[in-house]
Design an enzyme around this catalytic site. Structure first.
Site, PDB file in Angstrom:
ATOM      1  N   LYS A   1       0.783  -1.060   0.255  1.00  0.00           N
ATOM      2  CA  LYS A   1       0.013  -0.037  -0.032  1.00  0.00           C
ATOM      3  C   LYS A   1       0.715   1.267  -0.018  1.00  0.00           C
ATOM      4  O   LYS A   1       2.072   1.108   0.762  1.00  0.00           O
ATOM      5  CB  LYS A   1      -0.902  -0.119   1.147  1.00  0.00           C
ATOM      6  CG  LYS A   1      -1.983   0.997   1.408  1.00  0.00           C
ATOM      7  CD  LYS A   1      -2.907   0.627   2.539  1.00  0.00           C
ATOM      8  CE  LYS A   1      -3.902   1.754   2.596  1.00  0.00           C
ATOM      9  NZ  LYS A   1      -4.996   1.595   3.757  1.00  0.00           N
TER      10      LYS A   1
ATOM     11  N   SER B   1      -9.694   1.414   2.736  1.00  0.00           N
ATOM     12  CA  SER B   1      -9.018   2.219   1.954  1.00  0.00           C
ATOM     13  C   SER B   1      -7.835   1.393   1.011  1.00  0.00           C
ATOM     14  O   SER B   1      -7.431   1.905   0.272  1.00  0.00           O
ATOM     15  CB  SER B   1      -8.241   3.171   2.755  1.00  0.00           C
ATOM     16  OG  SER B   1      -7.288   2.818   3.668  1.00  0.00           O
TER      17      SER B   1
ATOM     18  N   SER C   1      -9.820  -0.951   7.021  1.00  0.00           N
ATOM     19  CA  SER C   1      -9.435  -0.894   5.505  1.00  0.00           C
ATOM     20  C   SER C   1      -8.736  -2.019   4.852  1.00  0.00           C
ATOM     21  O   SER C   1      -8.171  -1.916   3.788  1.00  0.00           O
ATOM     22  CB  SER C   1      -8.378   0.170   5.829  1.00  0.00           C
ATOM     23  OG  SER C   1      -9.044   1.548   5.477  1.00  0.00           O
TER      24      SER C   1
END
Ligand code: GLN
Length: 492
Positions: A77, A152, A176
């Site tokens: 990420k 996310s 997330s």
């Protein structure tokens, strides 16, 4: 790439049926084929990856000892700092940020021989549930590219679901990792707070943030946890607790295990088809010898309001550092105050600004006691609910999300978007380990099953998850290109 797992790829490399170079080439071939549509990646690190794979192959042929994940293609990420590689948090304010150091998990994975294919798209600063808040572009769900992958960590979940990499790391502040795992039909684990070092994770809400794996199955999740769960003195909240071998508990045995099923997570607002999938999963575990009881976690309904005070409060403080002075975007102006103002107003997107305003308000004198302090008290009550439940139960099982992946652009108001986290937020407030795994599908879209455990009882969660996975009849499926042709068809 479509049929592989980390475990299978390691085995094939060990037997010299495939080289690390071939594997990374296959990963980039798949990325070329599908990422134009899915858009999971912010940055690709092709040349570095190929070079790393060649080194591993050379070392293997020399008979040298290799790390536990040697040659495995992965994605990270874009809020995990990577030395010398762009790390944007999908924010314009960090559009040019090249960290001078690696996050702890990046060091650990590199030492284990995992190979980064690239950095993945996310909601800006990890604020969101659809990856639509990225400051750059929206990632799409590989099962239906009209739909969101969740967020996310949407880029990380999509990259694994699409067969671009064999695992990815995400971060989870309120859901997330688990919510995008549920939407994309992969496994996602938020470890216990303190289990994985946050050193080098760009901070959103420091008392809630945890890094964790997104994988195709439970064994892979255990394999990645074996590497990233480690004490680190650079994160003062990192726990001094020995890391077990997380694969050792994967024995398929749930006899006598006690499962709590909190009724508040099956209330109005949860799609009845999601409830049905989750209930079937619980029935299967019971048929295998587990015991399940309905329980109550009475303060559940206050999770969202408490989180949306605490997380923005911490974010407003953490994000004060982006001022155009030291790094990231700087918009020149006549004086310092104007420079700050312009930089922050052009650099941050609307959701980030909303959180900064909410958080600043909640912390301001006169409101601190009424909002922030109250939210902290509610957090304690939520934690106590779990304490009581876990004195009698080994795991708690709930849906991961109220529904399946929704169409891009469908959720316009922030409050409706916040409700996506209704099943996941409590684990962050209480610091507990929580895992999402596929448990069926609705109209070709994956449904997520959530398992929560006691602090540092990741092994127990993984044991139950593995037992379910082995007996559920769900198969590993990767969407074809173009992705809409084959949908998720895991059925119980
Ligand atoms: N969706 C939640 C939020 O917007 C959780 C985000 C996260 O876990 N990083 O805050």
């Amino acid at each position: 790439m479509k049929n592989l797992t980390v475990a299978k790829a390691l085995d094939m490399m060990q037997k010299k049926e495939i080289s690390a170079r071939e594997l990374i080439d296959a990963a980039f071939a798949r990325i070329d084929e599908i990422d134009g549509e899915v858009k999971a990646f912010m940055t690709l690190t092709h040349d570095k990856a190929v070079a790393a794979a060649s080194v591993i192959d050379a070392r293997r042929s020399n008979g040298e000892e290799l790390g536990q994940l040697a040659g495995i293609p992965m994605a990270l990420k874009d809020n995990l700092c990577t030395k010398g590689i762009l790390t944007t948090c999908s924010s314009k304010i960090l559009h040019n940020f090249i960290p001078p150091y690696d996050a702890a998990v990046v060091e650990l994975l590199r030492d284990a021989g995992a190979i980064m294919a690239g950095k993945t798209n996310m909601d800006e600063f990890a604020m969101g549930s659809s990856t639509e808040n990225s400051g750059f572009f929206t990632t799409r769900n590989p099962w239906d590219t009209e739909r969101v992958p969740g967020g996310s960590s949407g880029g990380s979940a999509a990259s694994v679901a699409a067969g671009e990499v064999l695992f990815a790391l995400g971060s989870d502040t309120g859901g997330s990792i688990r919510q995008p795992a549920a939407f994309c039909g992969v496994v996602g684990l938020k470890p216990t707070y303190g289990r994985v070092s946050r050193y080098g994770l760009v901070a959103f809400a420091s008392s809630l943030d945890q890094i964790g794996p997104l994988t195709r199955d439970i064994r892979d999740c255990a394999l990645v946890m074996n590497i990233i769960a480690a004490q680190d003195i650079r994160d003062t909240t990192s726990a001094d607790i020995e890391t077990p071998d997380y694969t050792a508990c994967l024995d398929g045995n749930v006899k006598g295990m006690k499962i709590g099923v909190p009724r508040e997570y099956f209330a109005e607002g949860i799609d009845p088809r999601v409830k049905e999938s989750v209930n079937k999963a619980i029935e299967l575990l019971v048929s295998m010898g587990a015991e399940a009881d309905e329980i109550s976690l009475p303060h559940t309904e206050y999770g969202i309001p408490a989180y949306y005070l605490i997380a923005p409060a911490e974010a407003s403080s953490n994000l004060a550092r982006y001022d155009g002075v030291q790094y990231g975007l700087r918009v020149e102006a006549d004086n310092l105050i104007e420079m700050y103002r312009k930089t922050r107003s052009q650099g941050f997107g609307p959701e980030v600004k909303r959180r900064i305003m909410l958080g600043t308000y909640a912390l301001s004198s006169g409101y601190y006691d009424a909002y922030y302090l109250k939210a902290l008290k509610v957090r304690t009550l939520i934690k106590q609910d779990f304490g009581h439940a876990f004195s009698r139960y080994d795991v708690i099982i709930t849906p991961t999300t109220p529904g399946v992946a929704f169409p891009a652009g469908a959720v316009e108001d922030p409050l409706t978007m916040y409700m996506n986290d209704v099943c996941t937020i409590a684990a962050n407030l209480a610091g507990l380990p929580a895992l999402s795994m596929p448990c069926g599908s609705i109209d070709g879209l994956p449904v997520g099953l959530q398992l929560l455990g006691k602090p540092f009882a990741e092994s127990t969660v993984l044991r139950v998850a593995y037992a379910y996975e082995q007996n559920s009849g769900l198969e590993l499926k990767i969407p074809n290109t173009p992705p809409k042709e084959v949908r998720f068809n895991g059925q119980i």
